[in-house]
Design a protein around this motif. Structure first.
Motif, PDB file in Angstrom:
ATOM      1  N   GLU A   1       3.997  -0.702  -5.922  1.00 50.36           N
ATOM      2  CA  GLU A   1       3.325  -0.345  -4.755  1.00 50.36           C
ATOM      3  C   GLU A   1       2.911  -1.529  -3.929  1.00 50.36           C
ATOM      4  O   GLU A   1       3.152  -1.833  -2.778  1.00 50.36           O
ATOM      5  N   SER A   2       2.498  -2.586  -4.694  1.00 44.40           N
ATOM      6  CA  SER A   2       1.583  -3.809  -4.222  1.00 44.40           C
ATOM      7  C   SER A   2       2.924  -4.736  -3.487  1.00 44.40           C
ATOM      8  O   SER A   2       2.928  -5.076  -2.212  1.00 44.40           O
ATOM      9  N   VAL A   3       4.077  -4.756  -4.354  1.00 43.09           N
ATOM     10  CA  VAL A   3       5.307  -5.540  -3.714  1.00 43.09           C
ATOM     11  C   VAL A   3       5.880  -4.831  -2.561  1.00 43.09           C
ATOM     12  O   VAL A   3       5.868  -5.483  -1.386  1.00 43.09           O
ATOM     13  N   ALA A   4       6.086  -3.504  -2.573  1.00 41.04           N
ATOM     14  CA  ALA A   4       6.710  -2.783  -1.613  1.00 41.04           C
ATOM     15  C   ALA A   4       5.715  -2.943  -0.310  1.00 41.04           C
ATOM     16  O   ALA A   4       6.088  -2.932   0.938  1.00 41.04           O
ATOM     17  N   TYR A   5       4.378  -2.635  -0.333  1.00 38.85           N
ATOM     18  CA  TYR A   5       3.478  -2.882   0.736  1.00 38.85           C
ATOM     19  C   TYR A   5       3.647  -4.227   1.272  1.00 38.85           C
ATOM     20  O   TYR A   5       3.578  -4.504   2.669  1.00 38.85           O
TER      21      TYR A   5
END
Lengths: 519, 519
Positions: free
Chosen positions: B130-134
């Motif tokens: 989720e952090s990378v995608a955000y």
């Protein structure tokens, strides 16, 4: 001796002296040899008797050391071209050293044979075989160092292998592959070592690397993994140009990570002490950033790392520092925050409840901005903490000092210092001469304190370091003085900073004495 | 950008600041970033905006640098457990840094997930993805740093690989395998890297190593050989505990030995200068023993080596020092003999016929036994040689000096110095105050000389180093002072030794000024 034992061959006293800045006295060399033996090295290369009189004298006096485990080796080159070993001054100097082991170095690289020795490839092979055979016939265990082996192997593998075969025919107990210029890479070393072992059959193979490409340690490990059974290197990697292979990294890597057998667990715990001892005799500051044995090797600065370490020591440490005689530390600095300071308080056995921790943190921050550094000056940090205790009374208070240094008409230098110190209700006003200004101040201060505190005579300054913090400001730059003090086996470090080197020294000196007196 | 280009990712300004003793000012950080860009780094990690205000300010001011080539990266951790990236303060601080690149660090090792983060293996995977995608959705190039990857891989390879797959699903441009504790060995790194590349398919893989086992450089090289295309490291290896991967060794190894393409040949020649520049701003003495870029990296001390080098430069050098902007030197010392001194005379462009070389050798030997060292003080050696020329006339002669430092009733320090100097028939007698005793002496001497030699005002002291030679003699030990002086781009070094730090400084200072005036 187990099946996976690796022989440790130390050349601190020969190849290690090629490091810029190192010059051991004969006494230093004898002390280091005794220490290397006590530590557990299998071979100690003491010097090159054919090259200088200090090394001849070393071997003359070495029997008095009564080495308990290590075999002493004398180093020298193969005979000169066109001369019989029995007539070669260098080979005869090796015999004169009267060591059980002789290490002969010879050429593996055609470039060197032709350009440096100025002889033929065939004569070089004869020089190797005959020199080894001669020494072996004199009852020596002969180790053959193949200089520039890996460069020679790259240039002409068949010839490089032929030089090793000549040494083997001569009766060498071990042939050592030397990466003399230090530029090889681990996979090159592994491939060549494996091929040598396949080619030579029964002869033991050793490895001797340098760190010019930054791979000295890895190259030694790669060779052992490929079958080498002897590793040549130096304590702390001291050696010509960049470094020799650093035994203080190779030994724990072999033993703790790769499962080889070099030393007992107890001997390995002596590694950090050995490293510091050799640095001291080499008159070099011990490098804080040495793998395994450096003061910073297990020092944690980042607040997050320190917090994680408190939860689980393995989280940011590759081995247990105690295994090599080192210890974990957290570093106090403006970046580190409360966690590191609390960790320090525990280490000092103080009670955080009775101290003003935020005040000390604020002080550290402010003093660091003036150039102090509390990394490496733990006694000054402890004093700052103790001074915040409501019941703390300093043992003395210095009010005045005066120092003078002069040369007049070629006479001098003449140095004099006075100090005024209050101890309780008494004022001491003393004067002393000295070799230098800090020495005179130290003498005057000791004189002032000795009447009230007799134990001060057992307190000695062990080290005095000066660092100029801002090279841009000429001689007006801030000077930071770190003083290490010793009383018996206890040591502590204090810091002072000022644009004035005398004033900075004075502050570190005053902290050092205060710390001595509150113990 | 060629097919075998390796991306250089510099983290001197983030991971490098974890080294004990380093604390950059904001200005230092900006200067270093500009220099790294000019040198040719592909990525510059500027800091961790979520961890301290200095780094926030760095990113605010960074656009004014107008970087010509490098992409700036902000570093931070994946979102905390149970919080959306949009609500996570650290992730938002990364967005606030407004850099083209964001580097997110996450956990690969179950030990850390459970013991340090205190969450579950599943939540950790979600945190990464989720952090990378955000960040990717916000238009960032996302680099994913897999902390403790190799330790995690050893403990549970499937889970470690799953964390990388999560980063890849999130849209990471590159996943970087971090040997955070620095204890891995080259063949372990090679094997794991090859497996990751096979497992992930198209995503680029990078490598981030530390030097705790002494294999930091070799581990980076092994990963590149196994297919990694990005190397993270720092200038001079500055970093926590022992060191980060040293880019000053990795870059020339990759380019000169392994045939990868990192920089142009001209950029590579700037390596030594970059290394020194960063040491200067880090306020650390440049380490003479750094591979490739150290002052000793191509220094030859042994008489045999020096003699061989005169015949063939390749005989004891693994590369041409000019390729990395360094140079070959021979070292003058008591062990080195006539050959090294003759080599120095050539380097100084002097004519040996008109000099008394044996006399200087004898002097060097005698002064070295008193504690002088001429390694690193070439101007003092050149002066000793020139003084043996029958026609040499020293530009000035110092006869007297007097220095006083005091504190009285809390006032001070007060410093005053006088000097008496003869220039030809004139006697100059001058007095000056200073921040410290050497500064006051320097000021008085300059005042005495400035009337006759106006150019002296352009001569500046660049560095002042003090070394205590014999720690056993307390503050009475011999003190050696090395002074580096600068005039425009020229630099030279002089030495003085004495038990008295003021007298030692005075000698080095007098040599330094004499050397300035005979140019």
């Amino acid at each position: 001796m187990t099946a996976n034992h690796i022989d440790l061959y130390d050349t601190t006293l020969r190849d290690g002296t090629q490091r810029e800045g190192i010059s051991y006295s004969l006494d230093d060399k004898l002390k280091i040899a005794a220490r290397l033996d006590a530590f557990g090295m299998d071979y100690i290369e003491g010097g090159w008797p054919g090259s200088n009189p200090k090394d001849v004298e070393f071997f003359r006096r070495a029997p008095s050391l009564g080495l308990s485990h290590a075999k002493l080796a004398a180093f020298g080159s193969t005979r000169r071209k066109g001369v019989r070993p029995a007539d070669d001054a260098n080979v005869q100097a090796l015999m004169g050293a009267e060591t059980p082991v002789v290490t002969l170095v010879g050429k593996s690289w055609a470039l060197h044979v032709v350009n440096v020795l100025e002889t033929t490839a065939e004569e070089n092979l004869a020089m190797i075989e005959e020199s080894v055979a001669y020494c072996q016939a004199q009852g020596k265990e002969v180790i053959y160092d193949a200089e520039h082996f890996f460069d020679g192997y790259k240039a002409d593998a068949a010839y490089a292998l032929a030089t090793l075969a000549a040494a083997a025919r001569g009766g060498a107990a071990c042939v050592v592959l030397c990466d003399t210029n230090g530029g090889s890479l681990p996979w090159e070393v592994a491939e060549a070592t494996a091929r040598v072992i396949a080619h030579l059959g029964g002869v033991a193979v050793g490895i001797h690397t340098h760190d010019d490409g930054g791979c000295g340690v890895a190259n030694s490990l790669a060779a052992v993994r490929a079958g080498a059974v002897q590793v040549q290197g130096t304590v702390n990697g001291y050696g010509e140009r960049v470094a020799n292979a650093n035994l203080c990294a190779i030994i724990p890597d072999l033993q703790l990570k790769m499962g080889y057998d070099c030393l007992s667990a107890e001997q390995l715990r002596g590694l950090t002490e050995l490293s510091r001892y050799v640095a001291e005799l080499a008159n070099l500051t011990h490098d804080d950033h040495l793998p395994f044995v450096g003061a910073s090797a297990f020092a944690h600065k980042g607040g997050i790392h320190v917090a994680a370490m408190l939860k689980d020591a393995a989280s940011y440490q590759h081995i247990d520092p105690a295994a090599v005689g080192n210890r974990q530390r957290s570093v106090v600095s403006e970046l580190s925050g409360r966690g590191n300071l609390i960790d320090k308080i525990k280490q000092f056995n103080l009670n955080p409840e009775s101290l003003d921790v935020p005040k000390v943190l604020e002080q550290i921050k402010q003093l660091e901005s003036q150039g102090f550094t509390f990394e490496g000056a733990e006694a000054s940090v402890e004093l700052m903490l103790r001074r915040t205790h409501p019941a703390y009374v300093p043992p003395f208070e210095m009010t005045d000092y005066w120092v003078m240094v002069q040369r007049r008409r070629g006479r001098g230098p003449i140095v004099e210092a006075t100090v005024k110190v209050r101890v309780g209700p008494k004022i001491m006003h003393t004067v002393a001469e000295g070799n230098g200004p800090v020495n005179a101040l130290d003498a005057a201060l000791r004189q002032a304190l000795a009447g009230v505190f007799p134990r001060i005579s057992g307190v000695r300054l062990a080290d005095y370091k000066v660092r100029i913090l801002d090279g841009e400001n000429n001689t007006a730059a801030t000077t930071r003085v770190l003083i290490e003090t010793r009383e018996g086996m206890r040591r502590w470090s204090t810091v002072g900073a000022s644009p004035n080197i005398i004033d900075a020294s004075w502050r570190a000196l005053a902290d050092s004495m205060e710390y001595a007196l509150i113990q």
